[in-house]
Every structure is written in structure tokens, then in C-alpha cells.
Scaffold this active site. Sequence first.
Site, short mmCIF file in Angstrom:
data_model
loop_
_atom_site.label_atom_id
_atom_site.label_comp_id
_atom_site.label_asym_id
_atom_site.label_seq_id
_atom_site.Cartn_x
_atom_site.Cartn_y
_atom_site.Cartn_z
N HIS A 141 0.76 -1.17 -0.08
CA HIS A 141 -0.13 -0.14 -0.05
C HIS A 141 0.84 1.33 0.14
O HIS A 141 0.26 2.26 -0.58
CB HIS A 141 -1.01 -0.03 1.22
CG HIS A 141 -0.39 0.20 2.58
ND1 HIS A 141 0.39 -0.66 3.27
CD2 HIS A 141 -0.36 1.51 3.22
CE1 HIS A 141 0.87 -0.16 4.28
NE2 HIS A 141 0.36 0.95 4.41
N LYS A 145 5.97 5.48 -1.57
CA LYS A 145 6.72 6.24 -0.87
C LYS A 145 8.36 6.20 -1.14
O LYS A 145 9.16 6.85 -0.51
CB LYS A 145 6.43 5.94 0.67
CG LYS A 145 5.05 6.41 1.17
CD LYS A 145 4.97 6.24 2.92
CE LYS A 145 3.33 7.02 3.12
NZ LYS A 145 3.18 6.82 4.55
#
Length: 270
Positions: A141, A145
Amino acid sequence: MLRRLNLLLGRLSSPLRISLVYAVLGGVWIVFSDHVVTLWVRDVDTITFIATLKGWVYVLVTAAILYVLIRRDIAALEHSQKQLQHSYDATLEGWARALDLRDKETENHTLRVTQLALAIAEQMGASPCELEAIRRGALLHDIGKMGIPDSILLKPDRLTDEEWAIMRRHPTYAYELLSPITYLKSALEIPYCHHEKWDGSGYPRGLRGDQIPLAARIFAVADVWDALGSDRPYRQAWQPERMIAHIQAGTGTHFDPQVVQVFMRVVRIA
């Protein structure tokens, strides 16, 4: 002669060797059996009947051999697929651990939130294929990043508007990273859409209501619940009562009301 034959057979592939040996044995069987029948049987009708019977025996034996060989190949293929699946899953879990290690704030967050999302999805009647897609998507998920600089991702203070704009790109980075991978297409919904909100105020696309994939709606509740229940450098973990109140307050704005209802059952809170 026999030695040369063995050498020749040794150079052939296994399926070709089996086919060649079977063809030879079949030919020998036909010639030998015909010879035996003509020696012992004189009646034409009986010879015809025996020849027909031999043909059926040959067909049945051939079918049995083919079945065994096909089952063997299918079993080998299934074993290879399971090994490949295991390797893929181990890689995904490795990526998830690497992300958690990079951001010490969220250490072990990924595994916890994955388990919770799966529990909610099971209660909502998700199929095994859907559960597997949710598991993979939950593990990945925050893969986007990886594209966020450490100076922003690990900043202990509040982000500036410019830094926040960069941070909000991580779902798009996740989509760009994962979409070319065929194996992970079904897992894209959570990395790409888990920051969308029920009322359309989320990001990156401002989806609302049922426009948001169900997997992402499920994960959003699990993600916020785990985040609130974990210590952060800037705050301590919330007490369950406060967390419940926050989730309920976000029902119909941040969260899908139906998902929240099921979530409350999962955590055994009415």
C-alpha cells in the site's frame, strides 16, 4: 547395435523417447498378436472380432498412458506455479519489510493492517481471489513512498504545503511502479486508491462513494485504525474508545458506512 540404440535414445528428449518406445512396442504388439491369431484361429468372423477387441485394448491402453503422462505434467506444472507464487509472495513481503524499516514510525504496521483488512474483507464475503488481491495490495500500500525523499518522509515536524504536495504523490508513484507488472494488476486498487475518501475529498483523483474500489475502502478503515493505535514521535497511541469515536465520526465522509459497520463487528465492538 544395442549400444548405438541406447546412445541414440539418450540424445532424445524424454517425451520423444517415450513416444518412440511406445510406437515400437505398439508395432511389435500389432504384428505379433496378428501372427498368433492367424496361427490359432481360422474362422474369419472370430479373427475379425479379435482384431476389433485388440484395437479397443490398444486404444484403452493408449488413453491410460496419456492420462498418466498428462497428470504427471500437470502436477509438475502446479508444483512449479506454487514455487513461483511462493517466490513472488516472499518478494512482496520483503518489499513491505523494507518499507517498514525505512520508516521506523510504521514498523510492522504493514503486516498488522494487512491482517485486519483481510478480516474485514472475509466478513464482507470476498472471494479467495479477491482476498489474495487485497493481501498483495495491502502489503504494497505504501510502495509509492519509495519515490518520496527521506527529508520529507522522515521529517519529525509538520510538513509544509510544498512538502505535503510531494507526499500526496505517493499513490501515483505506486500506480506508475506497479501497473506495468501483470502479476500485480489486481493488487493496484489499494496502493492507488487507499487515500480516497467517501465524500470525494481524498487524493490522488478525488473519487467518491462507489467510485472508490471496495478493496481500497476496506483498507482505508484498517489503515487509520492501526495508525491511531500506534505510537508516533509526535503523539502516543490513542485509547480504543477514542479510536472508535474517530472512525464513527468519519463514517459517510472519510469511510464507507457499510465497511465501518462490518469493521465494528470484526473488532467485536457494537
